[in-house]
Design a protein around this motif. Structure first.
Motif, short mmCIF file in Angstrom:
data_model
loop_
_atom_site.label_atom_id
_atom_site.label_comp_id
_atom_site.label_asym_id
_atom_site.label_seq_id
_atom_site.Cartn_x
_atom_site.Cartn_y
_atom_site.Cartn_z
N ASN A 263 -20.34 -11.15 -4.97
CA ASN A 263 -19.98 -12.38 -5.68
C ASN A 263 -21.23 -13.07 -6.21
O ASN A 263 -22.11 -13.45 -5.43
CB ASN A 263 -19.23 -13.32 -4.75
N GLY A 264 -21.33 -13.21 -7.52
CA GLY A 264 -22.47 -13.89 -8.11
C GLY A 264 -23.78 -13.14 -7.92
O GLY A 264 -24.84 -13.75 -7.81
N ILE A 265 -23.70 -11.81 -7.86
CA ILE A 265 -24.87 -10.95 -7.67
C ILE A 265 -25.07 -10.14 -8.94
O ILE A 265 -24.16 -9.43 -9.38
CB ILE A 265 -24.70 -10.03 -6.46
N SER A 266 -26.26 -10.23 -9.53
CA SER A 266 -26.49 -9.58 -10.82
C SER A 266 -26.52 -8.06 -10.71
O SER A 266 -26.14 -7.35 -11.64
CB SER A 266 -27.81 -10.07 -11.42
N GLY A 267 -27.01 -7.56 -9.57
CA GLY A 267 -27.06 -6.11 -9.40
C GLY A 267 -28.42 -5.51 -9.66
O GLY A 267 -28.53 -4.38 -10.13
N ALA A 268 -29.48 -6.25 -9.34
CA ALA A 268 -30.84 -5.71 -9.46
C ALA A 268 -31.00 -4.52 -8.54
O ALA A 268 -30.32 -4.40 -7.52
CB ALA A 268 -31.86 -6.79 -9.12
N ILE A 269 -31.92 -3.62 -8.89
CA ILE A 269 -32.10 -2.38 -8.13
C ILE A 269 -32.41 -2.66 -6.67
O ILE A 269 -32.05 -1.90 -5.78
CB ILE A 269 -33.21 -1.51 -8.78
N GLN A 270 -33.10 -3.80 -6.41
CA GLN A 270 -33.44 -4.16 -5.03
C GLN A 270 -32.18 -4.32 -4.19
O GLN A 270 -32.14 -3.90 -3.04
CB GLN A 270 -34.27 -5.45 -5.03
N HIS A 271 -31.15 -4.92 -4.76
CA HIS A 271 -29.90 -5.11 -4.03
C HIS A 271 -29.08 -3.82 -3.98
O HIS A 271 -28.54 -3.46 -2.94
CB HIS A 271 -29.07 -6.22 -4.67
N ARG A 272 -29.04 -3.13 -5.09
CA ARG A 272 -28.24 -1.91 -5.16
C ARG A 272 -28.70 -0.87 -4.15
O ARG A 272 -27.89 -0.11 -3.61
CB ARG A 272 -28.31 -1.34 -6.58
N ALA A 273 -30.01 -0.86 -3.86
CA ALA A 273 -30.54 0.11 -2.91
C ALA A 273 -29.94 -0.07 -1.53
O ALA A 273 -29.92 0.88 -0.73
CB ALA A 273 -32.06 -0.01 -2.83
N GLY A 274 -29.43 -1.26 -1.23
CA GLY A 274 -28.89 -1.51 0.10
C GLY A 274 -27.39 -1.38 0.22
O GLY A 274 -26.87 -1.46 1.33
N MET A 275 -26.67 -1.18 -0.90
CA MET A 275 -25.21 -1.12 -0.80
C MET A 275 -24.59 -0.05 -1.69
O MET A 275 -23.38 0.06 -1.81
CB MET A 275 -24.59 -2.48 -1.16
N GLN A 276 -25.41 0.79 -2.28
CA GLN A 276 -24.94 1.74 -3.29
C GLN A 276 -24.00 2.81 -2.73
O GLN A 276 -23.23 3.42 -3.47
CB GLN A 276 -26.13 2.43 -3.94
N THR A 277 -24.05 3.05 -1.42
CA THR A 277 -23.19 4.09 -0.85
C THR A 277 -21.86 3.54 -0.35
O THR A 277 -21.10 4.26 0.29
CB THR A 277 -23.91 4.80 0.33
N SER A 278 -21.55 2.28 -0.64
CA SER A 278 -20.25 1.72 -0.28
C SER A 278 -19.15 2.53 -0.96
O SER A 278 -19.30 2.97 -2.10
CB SER A 278 -20.18 0.26 -0.72
#
Length: 320
Positions: A263-278
């Motif tokens: 929610n309200g998260i742009s999706g920068a690579i820094q964040h994606r690296a921590g949740m991409q396997t959901s």
């Protein structure tokens, strides 16, 4: 059938869910042998047996509680010498990855970290990893020594498969380094009543778009309605809106839930690296061009202050 060592993650004998997932994966490549270190082996054994452990190698000593990492490496090395396993599976936590790295070095073996699947192969176990913001899936195997593999939580279902689960003592000779780093105090983590972030089946996260610590109550209410853990982006944590212990991303925690709601998260690579396997990713963002939408299964272009309360109300209505 060849045996597979599984390091048991537990709290005083209460087996944590990632261990049961590892037992499911271990059965694909051999007979699981659980390694229980510390107190509580007798209470843990029935649970481990119910989920496929053919035996439980148990060792209890003050070193496991009073010192960090190395005593567990000593024990796993002793277990590997006793069993000659085809692989060693370890939960992919910060401690688990350090244990695995040290063990692989001692065994002269290769290591694979953050696997999301493990399967039998013609030349040994094959591990699957999701890399580069889930853009690629890799499959690899260790070609030298006993494969040491750490597996992310929520990578496999928990499946019952009753086995003997016989408890056998494990003799461990601690080396000089075992007492190098001592635990001098402990402070119990204050319980929120929510699941542990890295183990939760559902994670609801908030980012810069939440626009303030006071607004994280919207994220918490949605999480509580779903029985979910609460996460936060680095931007939200850096702004002081939510604790660092809840940060999801490259410099935070890696999660792999069945459902991730951003929610309200742009999706920068820094964040994606921590949740991409959901397994399933849902995003709510008012910017239709936000990078997060390139990753999601379902996207909602809208104001989270309107969408999230409606979603929470709908979840509660369906449950009640």
């Amino acid at each position: 059938m060849a045996e597979v060592l599984v390091l048991v993650d537990h709290v005083d004998g209460a087996v944590r869910k990632p261990t049961l997932e590892l037992l499911t994966l271990a059965r694909r490549i051999g007979d699981p042998v659980a390694v229980h270190l510390g107190a509580g082996a007798d209470s843990a054994a029935p649970v481990l047996a119910e989920h496929g452990a053919v035996k439980v190698l148990a060792a209890d000593a003050p070193e496991f509680a009073d010192y960090l990492v190395v005593p567990k490496v000593d024990a796993l090395q002793a277990a590997a010498a006793a069993v000659s396993p085809v692989a060693v599976l370890v939960p992919s936590s910060a401690e688990g990855k350090e244990i695995a790295a040290r063990l692989a070095l001692r065994l002269g073996s290769g290591i694979i970290t953050d696997a999301v699947d493990v399967a039998a192969g013609d030349e040994g176990p094959v591990a699957t990893q999701s890399v580069f913001a889930a853009a690629f899936t890799t499959r690899s195997r260790v070609t030298r020594g006993i494969p040491v593999i750490t597996v992310k939580p929520n990578s496999a279902p928990v499946e019952a498969a009753p086995a003997a689960g016989t408890v056998e003592p494990l003799e461990v000779a601690f080396g000089e380094l075992a007492t190098g780093t001592k635990v001098v105090s402990r402070t119990p983590r204050q319980s929120t009543g929510r699941p542990e972030l890295t183990e939760a089946a559902i994670v609801v996260s908030g980012g810069r778009g939440v626009n303030g610590a006071e607004n994280f109550s919207l994220i918490e209410e949605l999480a509580d309605s779903l029985g979910a853990a609460v996460g936060a982006s680095r931007a939200a944590v850096d702004a002081g809106w939510y604790p660092h212990s809840n940060q999801v991303g490259q410099t935070g925690k890696s999660v792999s839930p069945q459902l991730y709601i951003a929610n309200g998260i742009s999706g920068a690579i820094q964040h994606r690296a921590g949740m991409q396997t959901s397994k399933t990713i849902v995003a709510v963002n008012k910017d239709a061009e936000a990078p997060i939408f390139d990753l999601v299964d379902y996207g909602v272009v809208g104001d989270l202050f309107q969408v999230v309360p409606q979603l929470t109300a709908e979840v509660k209505a369906r449950k009640g």
